[in-house]
Design an enzyme around this catalytic site. Structure first.
Site, PDB file in Angstrom:
ATOM      1  N   SER A   8      -2.937  -7.691   2.935  1.00 11.84           N
ATOM      2  CA  SER A   8      -3.369  -7.534   4.332  1.00 11.84           C
ATOM      3  C   SER A   8      -3.767  -8.891   4.911  1.00 11.84           C
ATOM      4  CB  SER A   8      -4.565  -6.574   4.407  1.00 11.84           C
ATOM      5  OG  SER A   8      -4.193  -5.302   3.975  1.00 11.84           O
ATOM      6  N   HIS A  16       0.843  -1.203   0.000  1.00 17.46           N
ATOM      7  CA  HIS A  16       0.000   0.000   0.000  1.00 17.46           C
ATOM      8  C   HIS A  16       0.879   1.254   0.000  1.00 17.46           C
ATOM      9  CE1 HIS A  16      -3.187  -2.601   2.231  1.00 17.46           C
ATOM     10  NE2 HIS A  16      -3.604  -2.436   0.991  1.00 17.46           N
ATOM     11  N   LYS A  64     -16.845  -7.968   7.459  1.00 21.00           N
ATOM     12  CA  LYS A  64     -17.698  -8.101   8.641  1.00 21.00           C
ATOM     13  C   LYS A  64     -16.868  -8.108   9.918  1.00 21.00           C
ATOM     14  CE  LYS A  64     -21.825  -9.848   6.534  1.00 21.00           C
ATOM     15  NZ  LYS A  64     -22.367 -10.996   5.863  1.00 21.00           N
ATOM     16  N   ARG A 101      -1.100  -6.314  -8.270  1.00 14.46           N
ATOM     17  CA  ARG A 101       0.051  -7.141  -7.880  1.00 14.46           C
ATOM     18  C   ARG A 101       0.334  -8.232  -8.884  1.00 14.46           C
ATOM     19  NH1 ARG A 101      -2.547  -8.315  -2.173  1.00 14.46           N
ATOM     20  NH2 ARG A 101      -4.202  -8.500  -3.696  1.00 14.46           N
TER      21      ARG A 101
END
Ligand code: PNS
Length: 170
Positions: free
Chosen positions: A128, A17, A41, A90
């Site tokens: 992530s 990022h 969620k 990516r």
């Protein structure tokens, strides 16, 4: 004033990022890092925590604003008076999802554009999800996350283990 928006969940920020933020910020007068509030969620990090981690990791990039958003990305763009979205690619496997998202967004807001920056090859395996998985198993994330953010992540996770972590529900 050229404003670009780099949207994402940033749960948490990775070196990949940061690479896109540094390069995107060079292309615009201002780069808005748009953090999706309800990323998934069950995000590992609350919105406040994700912001703290980003602030630490991109402190060296001067023309960046970090702004949370909810709802549609196109509405956020309009709200920010921006028409360009930046996303990192990516690998070819990212492309299908990104193409669909770019086309869906343009269908909703034809005046906008999405530009793709190819992730630096040294970060192409970082996500992530990988960072979270390593964190859950107590592994080393020092090569995946900016050094300045690691300290914050450790503090947040340490606080959660002690039952004192923040819980703003985002
Ligand atoms: O980091 P991520 O999770 O890949 O980012 C995805 C994000 C936040 C860019 C995307 O989910 C998004 O824009 N969400 C907002 C809702 C929206 O506008 N959906 C329609 C476009 S698919």
């Amino acid at each position: 004033m050229i404003k670009y928006v780099y949207p994402g969940s940033f749960d948490p920020l990775t070196k990949g990022h940061v690479d896109i933020i540094e390069r995107g910020a060079k292309l615009a007068d201002r780069l808005i890092v748009g953090i999706l509030m309800n990323a998934t969620k069950q995000p590992m990090f609350t919105l406040k925590e994700r912001i703290r981690i980003i602030e630490a990791g991109i402190g060296h990039v001067p023309n960046v604003d970090i702004i949370p958003f909810d709802g549609l990305l196109v509405d956020f763009l309009k709200q920010q008076d921006a028409r360009t979205v930046v996303r990192g690619l990516r690998a070819v496997s990212d492309f299908e999802y990104e193409l669909q998202m770019a086309q869906a967004n343009r269908n909703l807001y034809p005046e906008m554009e999405t530009i793709f920056l190819c992730t630096n090859v040294e970060y192409s395996f970082i996500s992530s999800t990988v960072v979270k998985d390593i964190l859950r198993h107590g592994g080393d994330i020092s090569h995946l996350v900016p050094m300045e953010s690691i300290h914050i992540i450790e503090k947040i996770l340490g606080g959660k283990e002690n039952g004192s972590g923040s819980a703003d529900g985002n």
